[in-house]
Design an enzyme around this catalytic site. Sequence first.
Site, short mmCIF file in Angstrom:
data_model
loop_
_atom_site.label_atom_id
_atom_site.label_comp_id
_atom_site.label_asym_id
_atom_site.label_seq_id
_atom_site.Cartn_x
_atom_site.Cartn_y
_atom_site.Cartn_z
N ILE A 192 0.80 12.04 10.25
CA ILE A 192 0.85 13.15 11.17
C ILE A 192 2.37 13.62 11.26
O ILE A 192 3.34 12.83 11.44
CB ILE A 192 0.70 13.03 12.53
CG1 ILE A 192 -0.97 12.60 12.78
CG2 ILE A 192 0.55 13.96 13.72
CD1 ILE A 192 -1.52 11.99 14.04
N LYS B 133 6.45 2.67 18.54
CA LYS B 133 6.17 4.15 18.11
C LYS B 133 6.63 4.81 19.14
O LYS B 133 7.31 5.97 19.15
CB LYS B 133 4.94 4.32 17.55
CG LYS B 133 4.65 3.63 16.23
CD LYS B 133 3.03 3.86 15.98
CE LYS B 133 2.65 2.89 14.42
NZ LYS B 133 1.24 2.73 14.30
N LYS C 236 8.96 1.05 11.83
CA LYS C 236 9.01 1.13 13.29
C LYS C 236 9.66 0.04 14.06
O LYS C 236 10.59 0.29 14.99
CB LYS C 236 7.79 1.47 14.05
CG LYS C 236 6.56 0.29 13.82
CD LYS C 236 5.07 0.91 13.41
CE LYS C 236 5.37 1.11 11.76
NZ LYS C 236 4.18 1.26 11.33
N GLY D 75 -9.96 -5.99 7.44
CA GLY D 75 -8.54 -5.92 7.02
C GLY D 75 -7.72 -4.96 7.81
O GLY D 75 -6.66 -4.35 7.47
N GLU E 261 9.75 9.64 9.60
CA GLU E 261 8.45 10.16 9.79
C GLU E 261 7.19 9.17 9.80
O GLU E 261 6.22 9.31 10.43
CB GLU E 261 8.15 11.26 8.84
CG GLU E 261 7.06 12.24 9.09
CD GLU E 261 7.05 12.85 10.56
OE1 GLU E 261 6.43 12.31 11.65
OE2 GLU E 261 7.84 13.97 10.58
N VAL F 99 5.91 6.51 12.58
CA VAL F 99 5.18 7.07 13.59
C VAL F 99 3.79 7.75 13.42
O VAL F 99 3.94 8.96 12.64
CB VAL F 99 6.08 7.84 14.73
CG1 VAL F 99 5.14 8.55 16.05
CG2 VAL F 99 7.29 7.21 15.27
N THR G 196 0.75 -1.13 -0.01
CA THR G 196 0.01 0.01 0.00
C THR G 196 0.80 1.36 0.20
O THR G 196 0.60 2.21 -0.81
CB THR G 196 -0.84 -0.09 1.18
OG1 THR G 196 -1.70 -1.08 1.33
CG2 THR G 196 -1.98 1.07 1.15
N VAL G 197 1.70 1.19 0.93
CA VAL G 197 2.54 2.41 1.01
C VAL G 197 3.54 2.73 -0.15
O VAL G 197 3.42 3.91 -0.59
CB VAL G 197 3.42 2.64 2.51
CG1 VAL G 197 4.17 3.94 2.47
CG2 VAL G 197 2.58 2.41 3.64
N GLU H 246 -3.00 -6.37 11.64
CA GLU H 246 -1.74 -6.73 11.07
C GLU H 246 -1.84 -8.32 10.63
O GLU H 246 -2.62 -9.06 11.44
CB GLU H 246 -0.72 -6.57 11.99
CG GLU H 246 -0.27 -5.15 12.50
CD GLU H 246 0.66 -4.61 11.31
OE1 GLU H 246 1.14 -5.24 10.61
OE2 GLU H 246 0.74 -3.15 11.35
#
Lengths: 428, 428
Positions: A138, A207, A107, A189, A131, A134, A14-15, A192
């Site tokens: 944000i 985190k 993380k 979904g 970034e 965590v 996804t990322v 994890e």
Amino acid sequence: MSEPLRLGIAGLGTVGTGVVRIIQNHAGMLAARSGRPITISAVCARDRMRNRGVDLSGYAWEDDATAVATRDDVDIFVELIGGDNGPAKAATEAALAAGKDVVTANKALLAHHGPALAEAAEAAGRVIRFEAAVAGGIPVVKALTEGLAANTLTRVMGVMNGTCNYILTRMESAGLPYETVFEEARQLGYLEADPRLDVDGIDAGHKLSLLAAIAFGTRVCFDAVELEGIRRIAIEDIRHAADMGYRIKLLGVAQMTGRGLEQRMSPCLVPADSPLGQLQGGTNMVVLEGDSVGQVVLRGPGAGEGPTASAVMADVMDIARGIRLPTFGQPAASLAEPFPARGAVPAPYYLRMTLVDKPGALAKVAATLGDAGVSINRMRQYGHDASSAPVLVVTHKTTRDAIDHALKGFAATGVVIGEPVAIRIEAV
Amino acid sequence: MSEPLRLGIAGLGTVGTGVVRIIQNHAGMLAARSGRPITISAVCARDRMRNRGVDLSGYAWEDDATAVATRDDVDIFVELIGGDNGPAKAATEAALAAGKDVVTANKALLAHHGPALAEAAEAAGRVIRFEAAVAGGIPVVKALTEGLAANTLTRVMGVMNGTCNYILTRMESAGLPYETVFEEARQLGYLEADPRLDVDGIDAGHKLSLLAAIAFGTRVCFDAVELEGIRRIAIEDIRHAADMGYRIKLLGVAQMTGRGLEQRMSPCLVPADSPLGQLQGGTNMVVLEGDSVGQVVLRGPGAGEGPTASAVMADVMDIARGIRLPTFGQPAASLAEPFPARGAVPAPYYLRMTLVDKPGALAKVAATLGDAGVSINRMRQYGHDASSAPVLVVTHKTTRDAIDHALKGFAATGVVIGEPVAIRIEAV
């Protein structure tokens, strides 16, 4: 305009897909803001054939992460594989050794190997930015490392696992037990692959340990995080908390005390009308408290393609703009030992237990609390069936040790049925 | 450890004193985090004799700001004088010309002269940083410029004048009229020397114009901010809003539309249970919306010695760490003209008016709204005295032009007594 900044991306879930999409859709904007074109040289992922909805044909395909990390045409290695060992760690180390900067969303890797990786990066003259590791979208690592850089931090708190917050919020709004909502979350979904990472507070604890290192200038010490998950939260506790004006959150708290660094990730009661109490669903919130600034609260999406990719790309843009800070905000060699302090900060506690319905039972509970040095603020006995009586106690400020002492004492009274529940009430 | 970074501070009011205090109390921490000692070479202020509770004996005293700004032993000119012209502007220009970086808390200066100053800074190879100029201690300039750098921003909103939020919150909680609470705020020292800067939305409008420039890559254009203050907010409006689940906030909204940049600073109704609706007292909140990240909310103290000094020092620390970005996040020459668009984004409106109590009055109002193209969502007529009847209307989405058209029409009906009130309902 300077030379392009060239990425090698390992991991196209996804990322990773989100990162590719931002770079493809916003090339002009990214270049205008950073002064350099941002390009992708190479990628790798487990499954080459999967349709990810983005065109990867312009990028070299490598079969493993280390190959991506060490290519000559890669300036930044973007590690989106995950896991605290295995290919993520090997490739990150290889990238630093090959003189690449690293941007990661991992993380677990940094919680377990942060100090060593930070030292390796400094030795190589490279940076590691995280970034996205965590609180998703944000920009909290930046806020803490840079925005509040002139503050002595006094406390850092956060709801940083959206899945747990979804479960707790949904239990309250639908009146459903933990097991039912857990199953819903699984089917949606939200969990994890190993759900213990979520519901046992491990992911959120990772985190917290990273934020604590930056906030207090200490070496990351995940092992010292007191972890307690949400599996034992009963719908009754959520209801009783609500009756008293509280909500239950899986709350991380890191605090420097006279005895050392206390780090907790555990269910807490927080006032229902506080920003943390009002946080619903999968949204994350981090609260930063500094001696000059007071309290700053940041709220936003803690996961998902867009938000996490936004955070990854913020790190990439920083590097493109020449922003190069030590991993945890100051040189790794200057980070102090954390001297883990467990239970250093006292707090009121919420206790729930079921008593046998016979004369003197409540008196025995009260006496046990007194013997443990725990003083009672409020006590309520609820309507009950013939043989047992649910009892709630809110204590005055006390220590976890005293509470544990009382819990042991309850077992010896012979009037407490089953396991009593004890939940900290955090002043937020 | 590198050479010290030496400051010259002009203005020793609350914020300047706070900056001195942080540097004196946290010297070791600041040096550890930035890699350089932060020192003060020279200061100036109006009154040399005033006791500020800090020891200034180690610093050169200059009689004017330009002298501080141009000293050989000053690397960063810290401008804490305020005002959009006069000594602040002259000294800032002199500092850039003399090759100094500038850190300022002066929103008025940048709102009026931002583009020219940004160009001057770039021409001189220096930077201007202004975290403290917007929303006090909240690191929002950094979050927007860097943390969300990979996003196309879609909307930026904020409650950025703590005094106005105090007044509105206090009107609601104490049931007091505007004039009474305004006088309270004046006596508590919450108001600017010229209170129009607060209650007419000018100060908050300055801040909004700066955020808009960063968010949308446009030249600062304060003149295009539609300003409407809080003087005309009646306690009845606050009560009616609460009845319908809203609160009234002085809300800034900047939004890029197909017609250009819309910037508004005006009272709005927002849902009482939204983060903005729940904001009480002097606290500030900024909401950033980006295409990838979604919505990020930042909340914190908007004023005061510690918070504002924290923001000033964050900029100083950035410069000490070698973080050097263009003033508005991209080169001044690349900032676009904003093409101000007034009233481009439609919204529902709240209307309150008083009608003469005679048959057909309500019908005339409804017909006037229909003629203006404004469709009614809800309408309420409240209990009334013999001769007049208060009426509330919530419209469906419409334009400000249509509302203004209807307001003119009301005057012509002969059944509306006094001035009707129209307040936008912002979806947050």
